[in-house]
Design a protein around this motif. Structure first.
Motif, PDB file in Angstrom:
ATOM      1  N   GLY A 151       0.812  -1.214   0.000  1.00 18.61           N
ATOM      2  CA  GLY A 151       0.000   0.000   0.000  1.00 18.61           C
ATOM      3  C   GLY A 151       0.839   1.254   0.000  1.00 18.61           C
ATOM      4  O   GLY A 151       0.564   2.212  -0.743  1.00 18.61           O
TER       5      GLY A 151
ATOM      6  N   LEU B 174      -9.399   6.793   3.429  1.00 21.42           N
ATOM      7  CA  LEU B 174      -8.773   5.472   3.407  1.00 21.42           C
ATOM      8  C   LEU B 174      -8.680   4.852   4.806  1.00 21.42           C
ATOM      9  O   LEU B 174      -8.748   3.632   4.947  1.00 21.42           O
ATOM     10  N   TRP B 175      -8.540   5.691   5.828  1.00 23.16           N
ATOM     11  CA  TRP B 175      -8.452   5.144   7.186  1.00 23.16           C
ATOM     12  C   TRP B 175      -9.752   4.471   7.612  1.00 23.16           C
ATOM     13  O   TRP B 175      -9.722   3.294   8.021  1.00 23.16           O
TER      14      TRP B 175
ATOM     15  N   GLY C 219     -10.367   1.359   5.523  1.00 29.26           N
ATOM     16  CA  GLY C 219      -9.550   0.240   5.974  1.00 29.26           C
ATOM     17  C   GLY C 219     -10.124  -0.425   7.200  1.00 29.26           C
ATOM     18  O   GLY C 219     -10.111  -1.661   7.317  1.00 29.26           O
TER      19      GLY C 219
ATOM     20  N   GLY D 151      -7.996  -3.966   3.924  1.00 27.85           N
ATOM     21  CA  GLY D 151      -7.869  -2.935   4.952  1.00 27.85           C
ATOM     22  C   GLY D 151      -6.422  -2.608   5.253  1.00 27.85           C
ATOM     23  O   GLY D 151      -6.065  -1.442   5.459  1.00 27.85           O
TER      24      GLY D 151
ATOM     25  N   TRP E 187      -5.133  -0.569   2.325  1.00 28.09           N
ATOM     26  CA  TRP E 187      -5.661   0.801   2.397  1.00 28.09           C
ATOM     27  C   TRP E 187      -4.962   1.612   3.477  1.00 28.09           C
ATOM     28  O   TRP E 187      -4.668   2.790   3.269  1.00 28.09           O
ATOM     29  N   TRP E 188      -4.679   1.008   4.625  1.00 30.06           N
ATOM     30  CA  TRP E 188      -3.961   1.743   5.669  1.00 30.06           C
ATOM     31  C   TRP E 188      -2.528   2.035   5.232  1.00 30.06           C
ATOM     32  O   TRP E 188      -1.993   3.102   5.522  1.00 30.06           O
TER      33      TRP E 188
END
Length: 250
Positions: free
Chosen positions: A63, A131-132, A135, A186, A189-190
């Motif tokens: 990511g 995104l946080w 995720g 997730g 994304w993080w």
């Protein structure tokens, strides 16, 4: 000499750490497979948590790598070239694992999941602060599914072959490797969110000079070549441990 201009060497070194950890883990798996040690590697938390941690570190780095690629203006053609390498290796893993373990071959393992999640990460890379929470939702989704699906009649569909790649299963499939989209998206994304923040505010954290001398440089080298190492290390280790087991029985 290898051209390292534009490389995020510290991120490479972090990925290299995951490579070393993975290699040691697989070496122990091979020793166990051939009877040199006796461990419950598929059920003992000492081993299952290590596997989860290794995959987490790899996908978080993936990511972050996508975030830096987007920040550097990487175009789709270069993305697709790299993606094709990952996807091709995923198909090779399926074929090789079917030969070795026909009943538990890898249909959707770490490379299959990575190939899928790289596309999603690329398309969602501009979502910024969203995104946080995205995720977090991805990480929690399998737990929600396990709580709500039983008794609804839908669990059979989500446990079946096409939909189990989503990760909303109530029974984990019996396979040598399984890295579904959820919850692992997730983690990606993080990593994407953290990498986007670092690219804007603390780029030197990822691209600054390496400390630690030759060891750090070796880790960075491994991180830059993680895909070929991933593909080659286990056949080599399995061959060496298998040869040692054969000689021990002779």
């Amino acid at each position: 000499m290898e051209d390292l201009r534009g490389r995020a060497s510290r991120l490479d070194a972090l990925r290299g750490l995951a490579v070393v950890w993975m290699t040691v883990f697989h070496f122990c798996f091979d020793l166990n497979f051939h009877g040199f040690i006796q461990q419950r590697m598929l059920s003992d938390p000492v081993w299952t948590w290590q596997r989860a941690s290794i995959v987490t570190l790899f996908l978080f780095c993936a990511g972050m790598g996508q975030a830096l690629a987007l920040a550097s203006g990487q175009g789709w053609p270069r993305f697709w070239r790299r993606w094709a390498q990952v996807a091709g290796c995923a198909l090779a893993v399926t074929a090789g694992s079917y030969f070795m373990f026909p009943k538990t071959f890898i249909g959707f393992g770490v490379l299959h999941g990575l190939a899928t999640m790289l596309i999603i990460a690329r398309l969602s890379g501009r979502f910024g602060g969203w995104l946080w929470p995205m995720g977090a939702v991805a990480l929690l989704s399998p737990l929600v599914a396990q709580a709500l699906l039983p008794g609804t009649g839908l669990e059979a569909a989500f446990n079946g072959v096409p939909l189990r790649v989503l990760g909303l299963v109530t029974v984990k499939p019996f396979t040598e490797d399984y890295v579904p989209i959820l919850p692992w998206l997730g983690v990606v994304w993080w990593g994407l969110a953290a990498g986007s923040w670092a690219a804007r505010h603390r780029r030197a954290w990822l691209e600054g000079p390496l400390a630690g001398g030759a060891a750090a440089r070796a880790l960075a080298w491994l991180g830059r070549h993680s895909l070929p190492w991933y593909m080659l290390h286990q056949p080599v280790l399995m061959g060496l441990v298998g040869a040692a087991a054969y000689l021990a029985r002779a």
